[in-house]
Design an enzyme around this catalytic site. Structure first.
Site, PDB file in Angstrom:
ATOM      1  N   LYS B 149      34.682  31.859   6.213  1.00 22.38           N
ATOM      2  CA  LYS B 149      35.682  30.790   6.254  1.00 22.38           C
ATOM      3  C   LYS B 149      35.214  29.664   5.347  1.00 22.38           C
ATOM      4  O   LYS B 149      34.119  29.133   5.518  1.00 22.38           O
ATOM      5  CB  LYS B 149      35.853  30.260   7.674  1.00 22.38           C
ATOM      6  CG  LYS B 149      36.803  31.071   8.522  1.00 22.38           C
ATOM      7  CD  LYS B 149      37.202  30.260   9.755  1.00 22.38           C
ATOM      8  CE  LYS B 149      38.173  31.011  10.633  1.00 22.38           C
ATOM      9  NZ  LYS B 149      38.518  30.224  11.847  1.00 22.38           N
ATOM     10  N   GLU B 191      27.193  25.062  19.113  1.00 26.52           N
ATOM     11  CA  GLU B 191      27.785  26.325  18.655  1.00 26.52           C
ATOM     12  C   GLU B 191      26.984  27.523  19.168  1.00 26.52           C
ATOM     13  O   GLU B 191      27.549  28.588  19.395  1.00 26.52           O
ATOM     14  CB  GLU B 191      27.892  26.359  17.129  1.00 26.52           C
ATOM     15  CG  GLU B 191      28.829  25.310  16.528  1.00 26.52           C
ATOM     16  CD  GLU B 191      30.326  25.679  16.590  1.00 26.52           C
ATOM     17  OE1 GLU B 191      30.671  26.779  17.061  1.00 26.52           O
ATOM     18  OE2 GLU B 191      31.147  24.831  16.183  1.00 26.52           O
ATOM     19  N   ARG B 247      39.321  36.952  16.383  1.00 31.30           N
ATOM     20  CA  ARG B 247      38.450  35.927  15.799  1.00 31.30           C
ATOM     21  C   ARG B 247      38.717  34.539  16.366  1.00 31.30           C
ATOM     22  O   ARG B 247      37.833  33.678  16.358  1.00 31.30           O
ATOM     23  CB  ARG B 247      38.597  35.911  14.269  1.00 31.30           C
ATOM     24  CG  ARG B 247      37.622  34.952  13.609  1.00 31.30           C
ATOM     25  CD  ARG B 247      37.525  35.115  12.110  1.00 31.30           C
ATOM     26  NE  ARG B 247      36.584  34.132  11.580  1.00 31.30           N
ATOM     27  CZ  ARG B 247      36.010  34.193  10.399  1.00 31.30           C
ATOM     28  NH1 ARG B 247      36.260  35.200   9.603  1.00 31.30           N
ATOM     29  NH2 ARG B 247      35.166  33.266  10.012  1.00 31.30           N
ATOM     30  N   ASN B 251      36.805  29.934  18.148  1.00 26.72           N
ATOM     31  CA  ASN B 251      37.236  28.539  18.169  1.00 26.72           C
ATOM     32  C   ASN B 251      37.233  27.953  19.577  1.00 26.72           C
ATOM     33  O   ASN B 251      37.827  26.902  19.808  1.00 26.72           O
ATOM     34  CB  ASN B 251      38.641  28.408  17.568  1.00 26.72           C
ATOM     35  CG  ASN B 251      38.618  28.576  16.068  1.00 26.72           C
ATOM     36  OD1 ASN B 251      37.728  28.062  15.399  1.00 26.72           O
ATOM     37  ND2 ASN B 251      39.567  29.328  15.551  1.00 26.72           N
ATOM     38  N   HIS B 258      38.589  19.511  17.627  1.00 26.47           N
ATOM     39  CA  HIS B 258      39.157  19.005  16.365  1.00 26.47           C
ATOM     40  C   HIS B 258      39.965  17.735  16.596  1.00 26.47           C
ATOM     41  O   HIS B 258      39.946  16.824  15.771  1.00 26.47           O
ATOM     42  CB  HIS B 258      40.050  20.068  15.716  1.00 26.47           C
ATOM     43  CG  HIS B 258      39.288  21.137  14.997  1.00 26.47           C
ATOM     44  ND1 HIS B 258      39.883  22.278  14.515  1.00 26.47           N
ATOM     45  CD2 HIS B 258      37.978  21.235  14.675  1.00 26.47           C
ATOM     46  CE1 HIS B 258      38.961  23.037  13.935  1.00 26.47           C
ATOM     47  NE2 HIS B 258      37.799  22.429  14.026  1.00 26.47           N
ATOM     48  N   HIS B 271      30.527  17.365  14.614  1.00 24.69           N
ATOM     49  CA  HIS B 271      31.354  18.525  14.959  1.00 24.69           C
ATOM     50  C   HIS B 271      30.918  19.164  16.282  1.00 24.69           C
ATOM     51  O   HIS B 271      31.736  19.401  17.176  1.00 24.69           O
ATOM     52  CB  HIS B 271      31.290  19.548  13.827  1.00 24.69           C
ATOM     53  CG  HIS B 271      32.050  20.804  14.086  1.00 24.69           C
ATOM     54  ND1 HIS B 271      33.430  20.848  14.148  1.00 24.69           N
ATOM     55  CD2 HIS B 271      31.634  22.079  14.333  1.00 24.69           C
ATOM     56  CE1 HIS B 271      33.831  22.083  14.408  1.00 24.69           C
ATOM     57  NE2 HIS B 271      32.762  22.844  14.518  1.00 24.69           N
TER      58      HIS B 271
END
Lengths: 370, 370
Positions: B149, B191, B247, B251, B258, B271
């Site tokens: 990405k 993450e 996928r 997220n 976001h 983030h």
């Protein structure tokens, strides 16, 4: 022959990963069957320019209304000078302000500039949404809308930033060519002429015979010329989508041509005018290197002349020519690679002695002065 | 254990069209074998930023010098605020001014911002040149450098303009994490934590047990956490490169996250901080919809707390939250799609009653006030 009953030519592009139709005919914007079976979505966005938009947007909206609940239009300024990030950003601003999602379908209604930018924007928006080409110039119908090359320009070179990104369909309505200014039409004819020398001697013969009909924009001649051009392009792109080898032959005339376009400033000469002259320079070089017989080069020059295209090169200065050709995307490690002819109907890509290239450029420039 | 003899972990990403290695270990920038077998070219260009560049560019140049005759560097300003077209253009300007050709290899040396922009630039330059990820932050090593990405931001949304474009290799040198500021390191840990709830209950258990070692940056724990994170990501990306379905689970926490990032302005929260809090909001929503047991949500909250990440949401106002979430790329036809948990180790993507979402947001915001 009414538009509704006139035949539709169909050419299939198959790159392995993608497969789509090119449809060619009269009155396609008004025929419901042409617009069926495209990707479904809530929204579709038409990208066009300030010249074509007023002429054809209403017809396209009418064709798309049964398929998309929300339709909107982005109108870009017309011309190669606007093929830049600023125009791309107008598309992105519109898509985001309209909360277009990942399924939104973009329609490129216009010439090569609109098609290249819409395709690039579609390839990048949310990392890729589908798009459809509706080319309204001869140049776009036979060349830029087919094969998935998309790009914008950079001050240091044409089409330097872009993607290989295939459309879902290409719809060539011959009626849209009726309003095309003569100079633009002839510029498109240069790309039609190109397909003969690089791939099909019989098509070259046909072009020699039919050039008066083509210059008169006779629909049957035009439909055949566009179909055969698209077939040759589809065949080449199907074998080599990403220009690892074969596809480069489609750039016959473009190495010299891009130098002319960029050197004079975009818009001074039209793309096809530069390519027309560039093809002659490439043929000159082929003869000088002993690859091509002089008679074939003369036939090509006669055809380019008959197509009303320039045959004399502008005087950019030799070093500027070589510098600009070094920025060509086909260049590798600073070495310029030329698409040359072995005979009419057969091209090959090779390097060339710079001294001979200099002679060729000088001769075409001097011809102009004489 | 010296860096030279320390083990190298290898994870393979295979999307069908592309296949490449992620290499994880200590001292990789100094090991010759790591840099062999990449695409050959005359030129390579290192893209980095003003923070990482001074620390690691020399080492990377030394590693690449045996393979590329010409090496040069583009140094971008550091930070998410510069993840825009202006920075991309600095890369393009450099590539064209250096007459980089279609074979030129780009190396992204830095965090996620550098990697995303370098990948996007590589995907667009002359319609695609190869690139290699050399991530130097934990966030980039476990997430953004893997899976292809690439993107830049738009004022109306994060990562709205970009491509799926896979690197040729990802090289994660653990030594580069030593200089990472604590807040950035913890942001990366968010993450890592994410991969447990969405895909691997056993990894979640391991994280609960090993969190003190991870916070102390112990190399063996770190190597395992990065390898397992990359394995899970590679597995998901291999099944669904272009986020047609599966996928999207990567997220998890990002729809709310976001909104927090964009709503506060990029850089206010990092983030991973926004994702950490966003995961808790997604877990809250999962519980509220009866999908997840409250005990699992509590375990996740305890882990996020132990990772030193914020667990209270900023007060953007309810309508602003919903507006920003509507701009999420997962949204379709205006409907927001959430990644929710069915249990620790199992995620699914679904819509949710907006009134319940409003309650969830309000509760996390009020928790902050209390």
């Amino acid at each position: 022959m009414s538009a509704d009953s006139s035949p539709i030519e169909r050419v299939v592009v198959d790159t392995g990963a993608d497969r789509y139709d090119i449809l060619i005919g009269r009155g396609l914007l008004g025929r419901a069957d042409i617009w069926a079976g495209l990707p479904k979505a809530r929204q579709a966005v038409i990208v066009t320019n300030s010249t074509i938009g007023p002429l054809w947007t209403d017809a396209l909206c009418k064709a798309l209304a049964p398929h998309y609940a929300q339709l909107s239009t982005v109108e870009l300024p017309d011309g190669e000078a606007h093929k830049d990030w600023s125009s791309m950003n107008r598309i992105f601003d519109h898509l985001l302000a309209s909360t277009c999602d990942r399924k939104t379908v973009l329609f490129a209604l216009g010439g090569g500039v609109v098609g290249d930018m819409t395709g690039f924007a579609a390839g990048c928006y949310m990392r890729g949404v589908p798009f459809v080409q509706v080319p309204t110039t001869l140049l776009a119908q036979v060349d830029s809308s087919v094969g998935g090359k998309t790009a914008i320009n950079h001050p240091l070179g044409k089409n330097m930033i872009g993607l290989f990104y295939q459309p879902r369909r290409v719809i060539c309505d011959l009626d849209t060519l009726a309003t095309l200014p003569e100079r633009e039409y002839l510029s498109g004819l240069a790309e039609v002429v190109k397909y003969g020398p690089i791939a099909d001697a019989a098509f070259f013969d046909w072009l020699e015979a039919q050039l008066p009909a083509l210059r008169a924009r006779e629909p049957l001649a035009l439909a055949h010329a566009i179909r055969r051009s698209c077939e040759i392009k589809a065949d080449v792109v199907g074998q080599d989508e990403r220009e690892a080898g074969l596809r480069a032959i489609l750039n016959f005339g473009h190495t010299f041509g891009h130098a002319i376009e960029t050197g004079l400033g975009y818009g001074e000469w039209l793309h096809g005018e530069a390519v027309g002259c560039g093809m002659l320079m490439a043929a000159d070089l082929s003869v000088a290197l002993g690859l091509l017989d002089p008679g074939s080069a003369q036939r090509l020059e006669a055809l380019v002349t008959a197509a009303g295209l320039p045959t004399r090169a502008p005087d950019l200065g030799l070093s500027r020519y070589l510098e600009l050709m070094g920025h060509d995307k086909k260049a590798e490690g600073g070495h310029i690679r030329y698409v040359l002819l072995e005979r009419l109907g057969q091209a090959r890509v090779t390097e060339a002695d710079p001294r001979i290239v200099e002679q060729i450029i000088t001769r075409r420039v001097e011809l102009r002065a004489s």
